[in-house]
Design an enzyme around this catalytic site. Structure first.
Site, PDB file in Angstrom:
ATOM      1  N   GLY A 295       0.799  -1.273  -0.002  1.00 46.13           N
ATOM      2  CA  GLY A 295       0.005  -0.054  -0.023  1.00 46.13           C
ATOM      3  C   GLY A 295       0.723   1.289   0.165  1.00 46.13           C
ATOM      4  CB  SER A 296       0.470   4.427   1.826  1.00 42.49           C
ATOM      5  OG  SER A 296      -0.563   4.877   1.302  1.00 42.49           O
ATOM      6  CB  VAL A 297       4.760   0.735   2.764  1.00 45.06           C
ATOM      7  CG1 VAL A 297       6.432   0.527   2.548  1.00 45.06           C
ATOM      8  CG2 VAL A 297       4.195   0.588   4.100  1.00 45.06           C
TER       9      VAL A 297
END
Length: 189
Positions: free
Chosen positions: A90-92
């Site tokens: 995801g946003s990682v």
């Protein structure tokens, strides 16, 4: 009865655990509370020392009581989802993409791009999570607001060869080698 051959014992491997029981207890409590609060079916928490990579706590639910493991109705709970399921970053990925863009010299902390709120890549439309358009945007704002269009822009600027080289260098697509059963490796398409 046949006589069994004599087997000479040899020294085995050592196993050093890094679990901190106080942190483990807190993680298990917080995970149970979060599952109940959000009505989730499952969840996983890992606490790692970022300097050494030591796992300080690891908990998943559903789980089982090892004292009565034979009462488990579904053997899939014997696998640790923290290591045996693929993780969707995801946003990682925005942090990974930014690190690659900075390290490769594609951008500097002062670089900017125009964020229209949507970007077309390979026939797919990429939107920011909030469907917002941020206009002229710097690298800090990209990260602070977790902007999908910004991360996609950076990946496009780097080009596929540079971007995938960095993903490979970060270890994507390979198991970490953690000493637990059935570690899943990632997939890079």
């Amino acid at each position: 009865l046949t006589e069994q051959p004599e087997v000479i014992a040899r020294e085995g491997d050592s196993l050093v655990l890094t679990i901190d029981r106080s942190i483990q207890y807190l993680v298990e409590q917080r995970l149970s509370r979060a599952i109940a609060e959000h009505g989730a079916q499952d969840g996983t928490i890992i606490v790692m020392d970022p300097r050494s990579g030591a796992i300080l706590a690891m908990a998943s639910t559903p789980c089982f009581d090892p004292n009565v493991y034979y009462q488990v109705p579904d053997a899939s709970v014997f696998l640790n989802p923290a290591t045996s399921k693929q993780y969707e970053p995801g946003s990682v990925m925005k942090l990974i993409t930014m690190a690659a863009a900075l390290d490769s010299g594609t951008v500097t902390p002062n670089s900017t791009y125009y964020d229209s709120g949507v970007m077309q890549i390979g026939g797919a439309q990429i939107y920011n999570w909030d469907r917002g358009a941020y206009g002229q945007t710097d690298m800090t704002t990209l990260l602070v607001n977790s902007l999908n269009v910004g991360a996609s822009t950076l990946a496009t600027w780097m080009g596929p060869e540079t971007f995938y080289t960095y993903l490979d260098r970060f270890g994507f697509g390979r198991p970490t080698g953690i000493d637990v059963m059935a570690e899943a490796s990632g997939v890079m398409n």
